[in-house]
Scaffold this motif. Structure first.
Motif, PDB file in Angstrom:
ATOM      1  N   ARG A 335      -1.973   1.908   0.153  1.00  0.00           N
ATOM      2  CA  ARG A 335      -2.699   1.567   0.494  1.00  0.00           C
ATOM      3  C   ARG A 335      -3.999   2.015  -1.190  1.00  0.00           C
ATOM      4  N   ALA A 336      -3.824   2.424  -2.144  1.00  0.00           N
ATOM      5  CA  ALA A 336      -4.667   2.657  -3.477  1.00  0.00           C
ATOM      6  C   ALA A 336      -4.151   1.653  -4.006  1.00  0.00           C
ATOM      7  N   GLY A 337      -4.941   1.905  -5.266  1.00  0.00           N
ATOM      8  CA  GLY A 337      -5.921   0.700  -6.146  1.00  0.00           C
ATOM      9  C   GLY A 337      -6.369  -0.631  -5.898  1.00  0.00           C
ATOM     10  N   ARG A 338      -6.219  -1.039  -4.539  1.00  0.00           N
ATOM     11  CA  ARG A 338      -6.624  -3.089  -4.696  1.00  0.00           C
ATOM     12  C   ARG A 338      -8.577  -3.134  -5.967  1.00  0.00           C
ATOM     13  N   GLY A 339      -9.278  -2.352  -5.283  1.00  0.00           N
ATOM     14  CA  GLY A 339     -10.141  -3.137  -6.037  1.00  0.00           C
ATOM     15  C   GLY A 339     -10.698  -2.238  -6.973  1.00  0.00           C
ATOM     16  N   VAL A 340      -9.875  -1.083  -7.889  1.00  0.00           N
ATOM     17  CA  VAL A 340      -9.819  -0.296  -8.940  1.00  0.00           C
ATOM     18  C   VAL A 340      -8.779  -0.307 -10.066  1.00  0.00           C
ATOM     19  N   GLU A 341      -9.258  -0.340 -11.159  1.00  0.00           N
ATOM     20  CA  GLU A 341      -8.321  -0.248 -12.760  1.00  0.00           C
ATOM     21  C   GLU A 341      -7.148   0.633 -12.100  1.00  0.00           C
ATOM     22  N   ARG A 342      -7.647   1.775 -11.357  1.00  0.00           N
ATOM     23  CA  ARG A 342      -6.526   2.878 -12.058  1.00  0.00           C
ATOM     24  C   ARG A 342      -6.349   3.398 -10.854  1.00  0.00           C
ATOM     25  N   ALA A 343      -5.279   3.293 -10.151  1.00  0.00           N
ATOM     26  CA  ALA A 343      -5.254   4.759  -9.150  1.00  0.00           C
ATOM     27  C   ALA A 343      -3.944   5.190  -9.174  1.00  0.00           C
ATOM     28  N   GLU A 344      -3.640   6.991  -9.066  1.00  0.00           N
ATOM     29  CA  GLU A 344      -2.576   7.616  -8.995  1.00  0.00           C
ATOM     30  C   GLU A 344      -1.777   7.860  -8.218  1.00  0.00           C
ATOM     31  N   VAL A 345      -1.138   7.838  -8.307  1.00  0.00           N
ATOM     32  CA  VAL A 345       0.338   7.862  -7.171  1.00  0.00           C
ATOM     33  C   VAL A 345       1.543   8.853  -7.593  1.00  0.00           C
ATOM     34  N   ILE A 346       1.495  10.017  -6.799  1.00  0.00           N
ATOM     35  CA  ILE A 346       2.071  11.142  -7.207  1.00  0.00           C
ATOM     36  C   ILE A 346       3.087  11.557  -5.369  1.00  0.00           C
ATOM     37  N   LEU A 347       4.341  11.654  -6.409  1.00  0.00           N
ATOM     38  CA  LEU A 347       5.568  12.046  -5.557  1.00  0.00           C
ATOM     39  C   LEU A 347       5.321  13.812  -6.045  1.00  0.00           C
ATOM     40  N   LEU A 348       5.684  14.142  -4.722  1.00  0.00           N
ATOM     41  CA  LEU A 348       5.802  15.329  -4.321  1.00  0.00           C
ATOM     42  C   LEU A 348       7.281  15.909  -3.935  1.00  0.00           C
ATOM     43  N   PRO A 349       8.640  15.686  -3.626  1.00  0.00           N
ATOM     44  CA  PRO A 349       9.542  16.088  -2.875  1.00  0.00           C
ATOM     45  C   PRO A 349      10.039  17.396  -2.651  1.00  0.00           C
ATOM     46  N   GLY A 350      10.310  17.838  -1.249  1.00  0.00           N
ATOM     47  CA  GLY A 350      10.710  18.899  -1.537  1.00  0.00           C
ATOM     48  C   GLY A 350      11.828  19.334  -0.247  1.00  0.00           C
ATOM     49  N   THR A 351      12.414  20.275  -0.520  1.00  0.00           N
ATOM     50  CA  THR A 351      13.965  20.772  -0.596  1.00  0.00           C
ATOM     51  C   THR A 351      14.379  20.659   0.721  1.00  0.00           C
ATOM     52  N   GLU A 352      13.251  20.353   1.935  1.00  0.00           N
ATOM     53  CA  GLU A 352      13.143  20.250   3.163  1.00  0.00           C
ATOM     54  C   GLU A 352      13.228  18.927   3.830  1.00  0.00           C
ATOM     55  N   ASP A 353      12.889  18.046   2.461  1.00  0.00           N
ATOM     56  CA  ASP A 353      12.679  16.476   2.956  1.00  0.00           C
ATOM     57  C   ASP A 353      14.327  15.675   4.011  1.00  0.00           C
ATOM     58  N   ARG A 354      15.333  16.310   3.592  1.00  0.00           N
ATOM     59  CA  ARG A 354      16.334  15.471   4.034  1.00  0.00           C
ATOM     60  C   ARG A 354      16.611  15.999   4.996  1.00  0.00           C
ATOM     61  N   ASP A 355      16.315  17.500   5.515  1.00  0.00           N
ATOM     62  CA  ASP A 355      16.157  18.168   7.612  1.00  0.00           C
ATOM     63  C   ASP A 355      15.105  17.081   8.033  1.00  0.00           C
TER      64      ASP A 355
END
Length: 694
Positions: A335-355
């Protein structure tokens, strides 16, 4: 009308400029697809990255085909947001587009007339509309005969990979087979590995042209920030949000998390809005427009904000919690960065993700005995059965039952008709091998997502390889390539502020007001004299705050409640604005955690200076676990009972009663327990639980 290929391409370029601006030029594969559709009338599958211009292919082809006197284009499109964007794009290109979906039923008749009169260039329909009995039997055959082009957007849903998302997409293979010769078909997606690409092409038919390009996104800067606790992730997000470019999306795995995070960020002074599948349509549209117009910094959204949302200058995408697969993740960050030179993509994983992954996995296609029971119920009935009527015979939630019926419909075992469903009598085999394969593939995808979190190699290359992109190479932009990793450091005060918010106890639980449909002797509204008041729970199991603690408590077996948790429950009670203070406590009997529930109730009575009135009972064992409301009510009614001494104590207490349990799932145990307590003489019942699942 067009003298040669050069003249056709010149007109195609002209139409592209009307759609995308004066500087737009057709890519080689865009032209190859358009030429194959318009000149050769072929079937074409386009697998290209988000932002490549797939919609331009079908809008330009539509214009050219209409100039040649062909009928309207029919686009099967999965989401309302996607439809809105497609209609707006079509208007820019001078193409008359309309949609038929669940939000505009009052306009369907007029739209059908306009299509028949040749006043519509593009008709967008949802995949579910393909099996609406009236549309399927009366409208679709004529459309299929007269269409100039058939387009399937987000075509990966045709494959097994997407069958749980939209089983109606699998019906498209039948539509392809029934189309008259010479009607071109275009399928497009940005999310398909080699297996899915091959699967979709096979279902489209022999001779399908596949145009698959590299998935590189030169504007994306991918990174992972590992923070051990939910409060650290929330504080980091609040601290970092204003540093990020432009406006963007913060994805969460659950609805509860979306609302919890949005509320906290607003308290911290950020302009954000929550967005999920449960958000009202008008509110969702307003939130989308606010983000498009940069009136807010971010939408805090579930995956409901996904395919088709088009904001070229979207500056960032953050995930609080990891999606189940690299495929889903790469689609969402696209979804990000289609019409801009730089877009930030950051993942904050959680301990509850697997549940959370495990919960969603549990909603896969039901086991064979449940499917056979459904077919038997339809066969024995000998006619049409509504979904609510089937609910009383089949132990599945409404959403899972409907999904299963749609799959059976595609497989030819049942048929959707006016008023519900009927058995076809056709033989049907439970494809255990296929369902096991899907489960295995999803487990592999989850393992691959964990690999993304831990890899020290290029993150974009890792994702593209999972999508079988042969052109994948190190991007030179992600945190691993550059060595520039975002700091996980957060001010201690900010972490404490987030922790205080996450441990703020209390969730209101709505009381049931209607009996489920499909029961022979219970229907309509629950009698007011038997109903419960709105209740409270300490937290939701899907919360990122109390949810983690509550899941740990329940996974640990039976035993007394931790002091910290009990103190939080006391806070819930002290902030409860009840009309009249309770005078007594009754608890629901628990087959799995009797010490926890009984200890919870007696301790509450002691600390709150209330009378402990006792425990409800079971006639013959606990009701077990059921997955739909009708089955649940039937099971609880046949087992839950009021012991005589407890009933006498309730009648003598003369005031409102707290009804206590460890968790509220469907709400029917509390509803029927409250009815027993009210029948015994309590003027009001106040449900209280440690956790709720909704």
């Amino acid at each position: 009308m067009f003298e040669d290929a050069a003249a056709l391409r010149e007109e195609a370029e002209k139409r592209l400029r009307a759609l995308a601006g004066e500087h737009a030029r057709l890519r080689d594969d865009q032209w190859a697809a358009i030429e194959a559709l318009v000149v050769d009338r072929r079937r074409v599958l386009v697998v290209q990255r988000t932002g490549w211009g797939k919609s331009a292919v079908y809008f330009v082809a539509t214009g050219l085909l209409r100039d040649l006197g062909e009928g309207p284009t029919v686009i099967v499109s999965p989401l309302l947001a996607l439809m809105r964007n497609q209609i707006a794009a079509a208007e820019r290109a001078g193409i008359r587009a309309v949609t038929i979906n669940s939000a505009n039923p009052e306009a369907w008749g007029e739209i059908y007339d306009r299509v028949a009169d040749g006043l519509v260039d593009v008709l967008l329909v949802s995949p579910e509309r393909l099996n609406n009995p009236d549309f399927r039997d009366n409208v679709l055959p004529e459309l299929a005969e007269s269409a100039g082009l058939v387009v399937v957007d987000e075509a990966h849903c045709i494959s097994d990979w997407g069958h749980d998302f939209r089983p109606d997409y699998r019906r498209l293979a039948t539509l392809f087979e029934e189309l008259p010769p010479g009607i071109p078909v275009l399928a497009t997606t940005a999310t398909a590995n080699a297996r899915v690409t091959r699967d979709v092409a096979e279902q489209m038919g022999e001779g399908t042209m596949v145009l698959r390009g590299p998935l590189e996104r030169e504007s994306l800067r991918l990174g992972v920030v590992k923070l051990p606790t939910a409060e650290q992730r929330l504080a980091w997000l609040a601290q970092t949000l204003n540093e990020l470019p432009g406006s963007g999306i913060v994805y969460t795995l659950t609805v509860a998390a979306a609302h919890e995070i949005a509320s906290y960020l607003r308290d911290q002074g950020h302009e954000v809005a929550a967005y999920s599948g449960q958000t009202e349509p008008a509110e969702r549209l307003a939130a989308e427009e606010a983000l498009l117009d940069n009136k807010i910094k971010a939408l805090i959204a579930t995956s409901a904000l996904g395919m088709g949302f088009d904001k070229p200058d979207l500056g960032f995408v953050i995930h609080v919690g990891a999606p189940q697969s690299p495929v889903a993740y790469y689609q969402q960050v696209g979804r990000a960065g289609r019409g801009v030179e730089r877009a930030e993509v950051i993942l904050l994983p959680g301990t509850e993700d697997r549940d959370i992954w495990a919960y969603f996995t549990s909603l896969a296609f039901p086991p064979e005995p449940v499917v056979r029971a459904t077919l038997a119920a339809l066969t024995e009935n000998g006619g049409v059965m509504s979904t609510p009527a089937l609910e009383s015979r089949v132990d599945l939630s409404r959403s899972r039952l409907e999904m299963m019926l749609k799959v059976l419909d595609v497989d030819g075992a049942v048929r959707r008709v006016k008023g519900g469903w009927e058995a076809t009598g056709e033989p049907w085999d439970y494809d255990a091998e296929r369902y096991a394969r899907i489960a295995g593939e999803r487990k592999s995808e989850q393992d691959a997502m964990i690999g993304y979190l831990t890899t020290t190699d290029c993150r974009e290359e890792y994702l593209r390889k999972r999508l079988d992109d042969d052109a994948a190479k190190p991007c030179g932009r992600c945190d691993n390539c550059t060595g520039e990793h975002r700091s996980p450091q957060i001010a201690a005060q900010a972490v404490e502020s987030a922790r205080e918010r996450l441990v703020r106890p209390g969730v209101e639980v709505d009381a049931r007001r209607q009996w489920p449909t499909g029961l022979s002797d219970l229907s309509g509204r629950i009698k007011p004299e038997l109903g419960a008041e709105p209740g409270r729970a300490l937290g939701r199991l899907t919360d990122i705050g109390w949810g983690n603690r509550l899941r740990e408590l329940f996974q640990g077996g039976d035993g007394p409640m931790p002091d910290e948790m009990f103190k939080a429950v006391i806070q819930v009670l002290s902030s409860w604005d009840w009309r009249e203070r309770p005078v007594g406590v009754v608890n629901v009997p628990s087959g799995s955690r009797p010490e926890l529930v009984r200890g919870f109730a007696t301790r509450l009575a002691q600390v709150g200076r209330l009378t402990y009135l006792g425990e409800l009972g079971y006639r013959a064992g606990s009701p077990g676990k059921q997955f739909n409301s009708a089955k649940r009510v039937q099971a609880i009614r046949s087992t839950l009972a009021m012991p005589k001494d407890v009933g006498t104590a309730i009648a003598d207490c003369g005031g409102p009663v707290l009804l206590v349990d460890d968790r509220i799932d469907t709400g029917w145990t509390m509803t029927l327990g409250a009815a027993l307590v009210r029948h015994a003489g309590a003027p009001a019942v106040l449900p209280l639980a440690l956790a709720t699942t909704s």
